[in-house]
Design a protein around this motif. Structure first.
Motif, PDB file in Angstrom:
ATOM      1  N   LEU A 115      86.104  19.885  27.781  1.00 25.83           N
ATOM      2  CA  LEU A 115      85.934  21.111  26.940  1.00 25.83           C
ATOM      3  C   LEU A 115      86.917  21.055  25.772  1.00 25.83           C
ATOM      4  CD1 LEU A 115      85.195  24.045  26.954  1.00 25.83           C
ATOM      5  CD2 LEU A 115      86.953  24.643  28.503  1.00 25.83           C
ATOM      6  N   LYS A 116      86.467  21.435  24.795  1.00 27.24           N
ATOM      7  CA  LYS A 116      87.307  21.205  23.271  1.00 27.24           C
ATOM      8  C   LYS A 116      87.569  22.779  22.801  1.00 27.24           C
ATOM      9  CE  LYS A 116      88.147  17.853  21.626  1.00 27.24           C
ATOM     10  NZ  LYS A 116      89.207  16.991  22.080  1.00 27.24           N
ATOM     11  N   ASP A 117      86.612  23.839  22.838  1.00 28.44           N
ATOM     12  CA  ASP A 117      86.964  25.011  22.531  1.00 28.44           C
ATOM     13  C   ASP A 117      86.020  26.104  22.951  1.00 28.44           C
ATOM     14  OD1 ASP A 117      88.186  26.931  20.708  1.00 28.44           O
ATOM     15  OD2 ASP A 117      86.853  26.635  18.986  1.00 28.44           O
ATOM     16  N   ILE A 118      86.701  27.542  23.106  1.00 28.50           N
ATOM     17  CA  ILE A 118      85.708  28.532  23.560  1.00 28.50           C
ATOM     18  C   ILE A 118      86.176  29.589  22.449  1.00 28.50           C
ATOM     19  CG2 ILE A 118      85.418  29.940  25.310  1.00 28.50           C
ATOM     20  CD1 ILE A 118      86.676  28.062  27.243  1.00 28.50           C
ATOM     21  N   LYS A 119      84.993  30.388  21.975  1.00 34.01           N
ATOM     22  CA  LYS A 119      85.167  31.511  21.048  1.00 34.01           C
ATOM     23  C   LYS A 119      83.904  32.169  21.177  1.00 34.01           C
ATOM     24  CE  LYS A 119      83.630  28.648  17.182  1.00 34.01           C
ATOM     25  NZ  LYS A 119      84.112  27.833  15.838  1.00 34.01           N
ATOM     26  N   PRO A 120      83.899  33.489  20.572  1.00 42.72           N
ATOM     27  CA  PRO A 120      82.691  34.245  20.561  1.00 42.72           C
ATOM     28  C   PRO A 120      81.489  33.390  19.837  1.00 42.72           C
ATOM     29  CG  PRO A 120      84.762  35.516  19.706  1.00 42.72           C
ATOM     30  CD  PRO A 120      85.207  34.249  19.779  1.00 42.72           C
ATOM     31  N   ILE A 121      80.297  33.884  20.077  1.00 43.98           N
ATOM     32  CA  ILE A 121      79.067  33.352  19.489  1.00 43.98           C
ATOM     33  C   ILE A 121      79.023  33.710  18.023  1.00 43.98           C
ATOM     34  CG2 ILE A 121      76.755  33.035  19.702  1.00 43.98           C
ATOM     35  CD1 ILE A 121      76.774  33.995  22.625  1.00 43.98           C
ATOM     36  N   LYS A 122      78.965  32.772  17.170  1.00 42.38           N
ATOM     37  CA  LYS A 122      78.875  32.690  15.674  1.00 42.38           C
ATOM     38  C   LYS A 122      78.026  31.670  15.206  1.00 42.38           C
ATOM     39  CE  LYS A 122      83.666  34.713  14.942  1.00 42.38           C
ATOM     40  NZ  LYS A 122      84.757  34.497  14.141  1.00 42.38           N
ATOM     41  N   HIS A 123      77.693  30.372  15.760  1.00 46.03           N
ATOM     42  CA  HIS A 123      76.800  29.270  15.154  1.00 46.03           C
ATOM     43  C   HIS A 123      75.421  29.952  15.027  1.00 46.03           C
ATOM     44  CE1 HIS A 123      75.441  25.268  14.747  1.00 46.03           C
ATOM     45  NE2 HIS A 123      76.626  24.963  14.740  1.00 46.03           N
ATOM     46  N   THR A 124      74.999  29.542  14.017  1.00 51.89           N
ATOM     47  CA  THR A 124      73.841  29.722  13.552  1.00 51.89           C
ATOM     48  C   THR A 124      72.596  29.511  14.547  1.00 51.89           C
ATOM     49  OG1 THR A 124      74.299  30.109  11.244  1.00 51.89           O
ATOM     50  CG2 THR A 124      72.101  30.164  11.767  1.00 51.89           C
ATOM     51  N   ALA A 125      72.635  28.192  14.966  1.00 54.43           N
ATOM     52  CA  ALA A 125      71.761  27.440  15.720  1.00 54.43           C
ATOM     53  C   ALA A 125      71.655  28.277  17.161  1.00 54.43           C
ATOM     54  CB  ALA A 125      71.935  26.052  15.932  1.00 54.43           C
ATOM     55  N   LEU A 126      72.856  28.565  17.716  1.00 56.44           N
ATOM     56  CA  LEU A 126      72.890  29.001  18.774  1.00 56.44           C
ATOM     57  C   LEU A 126      72.329  30.601  19.088  1.00 56.44           C
ATOM     58  CD1 LEU A 126      76.540  27.942  20.236  1.00 56.44           C
ATOM     59  CD2 LEU A 126      74.393  27.097  20.587  1.00 56.44           C
ATOM     60  N   ILE A 127      72.736  31.314  17.753  1.00 53.30           N
ATOM     61  CA  ILE A 127      72.035  32.529  17.689  1.00 53.30           C
ATOM     62  C   ILE A 127      70.579  32.452  17.632  1.00 53.30           C
ATOM     63  CG2 ILE A 127      71.796  34.671  16.004  1.00 53.30           C
ATOM     64  CD1 ILE A 127      74.630  34.100  15.350  1.00 53.30           C
ATOM     65  N   GLN A 128      70.034  31.593  17.010  1.00 56.69           N
ATOM     66  CA  GLN A 128      68.615  31.240  16.744  1.00 56.69           C
ATOM     67  C   GLN A 128      67.862  30.980  18.078  1.00 56.69           C
ATOM     68  OE1 GLN A 128      66.532  32.014  14.247  1.00 56.69           O
ATOM     69  NE2 GLN A 128      64.741  31.564  15.435  1.00 56.69           N
ATOM     70  N   ARG A 142      78.249  39.628  25.331  1.00 58.17           N
ATOM     71  CA  ARG A 142      78.992  40.411  26.370  1.00 58.17           C
ATOM     72  C   ARG A 142      79.377  39.440  27.468  1.00 58.17           C
ATOM     73  NH1 ARG A 142      75.722  45.007  28.698  1.00 58.17           N
ATOM     74  NH2 ARG A 142      75.365  45.069  26.451  1.00 58.17           N
ATOM     75  N   TYR A 143      78.144  38.395  27.524  1.00 59.10           N
ATOM     76  CA  TYR A 143      78.499  37.587  28.990  1.00 59.10           C
ATOM     77  C   TYR A 143      78.517  36.097  28.502  1.00 59.10           C
ATOM     78  CZ  TYR A 143      76.386  41.589  31.138  1.00 59.10           C
ATOM     79  OH  TYR A 143      76.293  42.763  31.748  1.00 59.10           O
ATOM     80  N   LEU A 144      78.412  35.717  27.209  1.00 58.06           N
ATOM     81  CA  LEU A 144      78.420  34.347  26.916  1.00 58.06           C
ATOM     82  C   LEU A 144      79.586  34.036  25.976  1.00 58.06           C
ATOM     83  CD1 LEU A 144      74.592  33.255  26.636  1.00 58.06           C
ATOM     84  CD2 LEU A 144      76.164  33.089  28.585  1.00 58.06           C
ATOM     85  N   HIS A 145      79.753  32.581  25.771  1.00 57.23           N
ATOM     86  CA  HIS A 145      80.810  32.315  24.587  1.00 57.23           C
ATOM     87  C   HIS A 145      80.007  30.955  24.076  1.00 57.23           C
ATOM     88  CE1 HIS A 145      83.656  34.524  26.923  1.00 57.23           C
ATOM     89  NE2 HIS A 145      84.218  34.938  26.165  1.00 57.23           N
ATOM     90  N   LYS A 156      79.644  12.255  20.824  1.00 56.11           N
ATOM     91  CA  LYS A 156      79.128  13.277  20.388  1.00 56.11           C
ATOM     92  C   LYS A 156      79.689  14.738  20.847  1.00 56.11           C
ATOM     93  CE  LYS A 156      74.461  11.497  18.861  1.00 56.11           C
ATOM     94  NZ  LYS A 156      72.990  11.607  19.066  1.00 56.11           N
ATOM     95  N   THR A 157      79.785  15.632  19.676  1.00 57.38           N
ATOM     96  CA  THR A 157      80.291  16.766  19.981  1.00 57.38           C
ATOM     97  C   THR A 157      79.290  17.743  20.017  1.00 57.38           C
ATOM     98  OG1 THR A 157      82.483  16.554  18.987  1.00 57.38           O
ATOM     99  CG2 THR A 157      81.748  18.829  19.063  1.00 57.38           C
ATOM    100  N   TYR A 158      79.213  18.822  21.059  1.00 55.42           N
ATOM    101  CA  TYR A 158      78.150  19.757  21.215  1.00 55.42           C
ATOM    102  C   TYR A 158      78.730  21.172  20.947  1.00 55.42           C
ATOM    103  CZ  TYR A 158      75.234  15.927  22.966  1.00 55.42           C
ATOM    104  OH  TYR A 158      74.566  14.579  23.226  1.00 55.42           O
ATOM    105  N   PHE A 159      77.794  21.948  20.278  1.00 52.86           N
ATOM    106  CA  PHE A 159      78.086  23.531  20.289  1.00 52.86           C
ATOM    107  C   PHE A 159      77.032  24.051  21.413  1.00 52.86           C
ATOM    108  CE2 PHE A 159      79.598  21.768  16.284  1.00 52.86           C
ATOM    109  CZ  PHE A 159      80.551  22.695  15.994  1.00 52.86           C
ATOM    110  N   SER A 160      77.616  24.562  22.346  1.00 57.57           N
ATOM    111  CA  SER A 160      76.484  25.169  23.249  1.00 57.57           C
ATOM    112  C   SER A 160      76.968  26.749  23.505  1.00 57.57           C
ATOM    113  CB  SER A 160      76.584  24.292  24.637  1.00 57.57           C
ATOM    114  OG  SER A 160      76.403  23.115  24.311  1.00 57.57           O
ATOM    115  N   LEU A 161      76.113  27.221  24.201  1.00 57.16           N
ATOM    116  CA  LEU A 161      76.290  28.594  24.852  1.00 57.16           C
ATOM    117  C   LEU A 161      77.032  28.277  26.346  1.00 57.16           C
ATOM    118  CD1 LEU A 161      72.851  30.387  24.377  1.00 57.16           C
ATOM    119  CD2 LEU A 161      74.979  30.807  23.085  1.00 57.16           C
ATOM    120  N   GLY A 162      78.132  29.103  26.715  1.00 56.44           N
ATOM    121  CA  GLY A 162      78.795  28.736  27.968  1.00 56.44           C
ATOM    122  C   GLY A 162      78.982  30.053  28.478  1.00 56.44           C
TER     123      GLY A 162
END
Length: 302
Positions: A115-128, A142-145, A156-162
């Motif tokens: 685990l490298k980082d946790i923050k509010p959802i902002k990444h365009t690919a995750l929103i899509q 409200r439920y995911l980060h 590799k580094t991954y941006f995911s819904l958590g």
């Protein structure tokens, strides 16, 4: 107890029943001291995702039934397939216990993830991705980060819904990746009213978020449990047993594993006083799961 049911019981559950705890855990395997002889170095190997065993000292292995047959023979008991099924029934058909159901797990090995980082959802690919699954962004936030993880296997580094569970682990999803950060555990979500009568049980967080989106973002009045994996079914019993719920709603998948899990919950609920089971599968049949049905109602394609 039939052969299919017997093979669905995980070998780790059987070994625990006969007094053997795991000695070593690797990325894919559990290692135990063999129950067939005295030893100091574990040589019994269980492939946890395939649910098969091999004893290097004995030079043999197999599935759940083969293990019980070998154990019965070692203890000088009759050891036919019928004897093994009878033994499993006696050991695992206990009232008030939800047994683990073995389901092949194709998720990325969580031991390779950091685990490298946790923050509010902002990444365009995750929103899509959320949009493609029919989940409203305001509900998801409200439920995911947005969780960033590093995979030591492929560097590799991954941006995911958590989706956080009760032991501070995370279920991870993006369009191309499915994994988890240990430990694996259920997620309990309190309803909007104190001491509610109902408890809802979902298999995955996309199913839960589908219902909330269907309700235009309104939370459920009752409590909810998201299993995150059918391997966590037994953990859910502690949140239900003796609490006083009168209605239990199961929203599990319309596949063999989901139907088997629904039956397991049904048997567990019978033990609870005044608890009525409401299997909700018909509501989203013939679709595989609740999210697939939700997407269909929105005209989205898998």
């Amino acid at each position: 107890m039939n052969i299919e049911h017997a093979k669905s019981i995980h070998l780790s559950e059987i070994l625990e029943k006969i007094g053997f705890s795991v000695q070593k855990v690797t990325e894919r395997d559990f290692w135990y001291l063999s129950p067939f002889r005295k030893e100091n170095t574990p040589s019994l190997h269980v492939q946890r995702h395939k649910n098969v065993w091999y004893d290097f000292g004995e030079g043999r292995g197999g599935d759940t039934i083969a293990f019980v047959q070998a154990y019965l023979a070692f203890t000088n008991e009759n050891s036919t397939v019928s004897d093994a099924l009878r033994w499993l029934k006696n050991m695992f058909d206990e009232p008030g216990i939800i047994q683990t159901i073995y389901v092949p797990d194709h998720e990325q090995e969580d031991s390779k993830l950091t685990l490298k980082d946790i923050k509010p959802i902002k990444h365009t690919a995750l929103i899509q991705y959320l949009k493609s699954r029919g989940i409203a962004l305001e509900v998801a936030r409200r439920y995911l980060h947005e969780v960033t993880v590093y995979h030591h296997g492929n560097k590799k580094t991954y941006f995911s819904l958590g989706f956080k569970n009760e032991d501070a682990g995370y279920e991870l999803r993006n369009p191309y990746f499915k994994g988890c950060i240990r430990p694996k555990e259920i997620t309990f979500i309190r309803g909007t009213i104190p001491k509610p009568d109902g408890i809802h049980i979902f298999e995955g967080f996309m199913d839960y978020l589908s219902i909330i989106t269907q309700r235009e973002g309104k939370p459920l009045y009752d409590d909810s449990i998201v299993l995150n994996s059918l391997s966590c079914m037994k953990n859910a019993s502690a949140y239900i047993k003796g609490y006083g719920y009168t209605d239990a709603y199961t929203w599990l998948d319309n596949d063999p594993a989901g139907m088997k899990a629904t039956e397991a919950f049904k048997e567990f609920f019978k033990i609870e006083k005044n608890l009525t089971h409401h299997p909700m599968n018909d509501r989203y049949a013939p679709h595989k799961d609740l999210n697939a049905w939700h997407m269909h109602t929105l005209g989205l394609k898998l």
